[in-house]
Scaffold this active site. Structure first.
Site, short mmCIF file in Angstrom:
data_model
loop_
_atom_site.label_atom_id
_atom_site.label_comp_id
_atom_site.label_asym_id
_atom_site.label_seq_id
_atom_site.Cartn_x
_atom_site.Cartn_y
_atom_site.Cartn_z
CG ASP A 87 53.36 -4.24 33.46
OD1 ASP A 87 53.54 -3.98 34.66
OD2 ASP A 87 52.42 -4.94 33.05
CD GLU A 127 58.90 0.77 40.07
OE1 GLU A 127 58.02 0.27 40.79
OE2 GLU A 127 58.66 1.38 39.00
CG ASP A 185 57.44 -1.93 36.20
OD1 ASP A 185 57.73 -1.80 37.40
OD2 ASP A 185 56.29 -2.15 35.78
#
Length: 180
Positions: free
Chosen positions: A144, A72, A12
């Site tokens: 996160d 992502e 991420d």
């Protein structure tokens, strides 16, 4: 003889905090390996931020030896400067993965949330709760890190589906969930 598990590294990306999550996949089972955050120092220059992400991802790859990675995708933000910084952080993470010679899959936040929670517009807390549930964790990872684990889980779900589609396209049929 049983097959070896696939190890997936989920990322991420963030310009200040980049989350990572490592899971093992064996058939339908997903097992937690590790997760955490790579943090750039406060008020760090762009060079230091990129170096921190690049070195941090390289260290995670070296330590956990994933066979594949999922990242992502960046969404376009209202603030162009923030979008650019996020893109640069993502580029640093992708570069570390490419240098490690890993295959990389990319998923939007919508795809990740849909895959893990069943709702593409789920709140961060819902994603965290499902990550805890799906991986049978004793505690809740930082946001996160949980997002990175969700990216890895999304990849596990999507790559499993793609593998089944490839098998069935090649003439192999499924009968009651088994190849036949």
């Amino acid at each position: 003889m049983s097959a070896a598990p696939r190890r997936v590294l989920g990322i991420d990306p963030g310009s200040r905090v980049t989350g990572f999550g490592v899971i093992d996949i064996l058939g339908q089972q997903r097992h937690y390996v590790a997760s955490g955050c790579i943090r750039a120092p406060e008020n760090a220059t762009l060079t230091v931020r990129i170096r921190t992400i690049l070195d941090g991802i390289a260290e995670v790859v070296s330590l956990h030896q994933p066979s594949e990675a999922a990242v992502e995708k960046v969404f376009v933000n209202v603030n162009p400067a923030s979008t650019l910084l996020l893109g640069q952080a993502r580029g640093a993470a992708l570069s570390a993965l490419v240098l490690a010679r890993l295959e990389i899959a990319e998923y939007t936040a919508l795809q990740v949330k849909q895959s893990v929670v069943g709702n593409g517009h789920a709140a961060k807390e819902q994603v965290q709760a499902m990550v805890v549930r799906l991986l049978k964790l004793n505690g809740t990872p930082q946001a996160d890190a949980a997002d990175a684990l969700a990216v890895a889980l999304c990849h596990a779900n999507h790559s499993h589906s793609a593998a089944l589609q490839a098998l069935t396209a090649g003439g192999v049929r499924l009968r009651r969930g088994r190849l036949g």
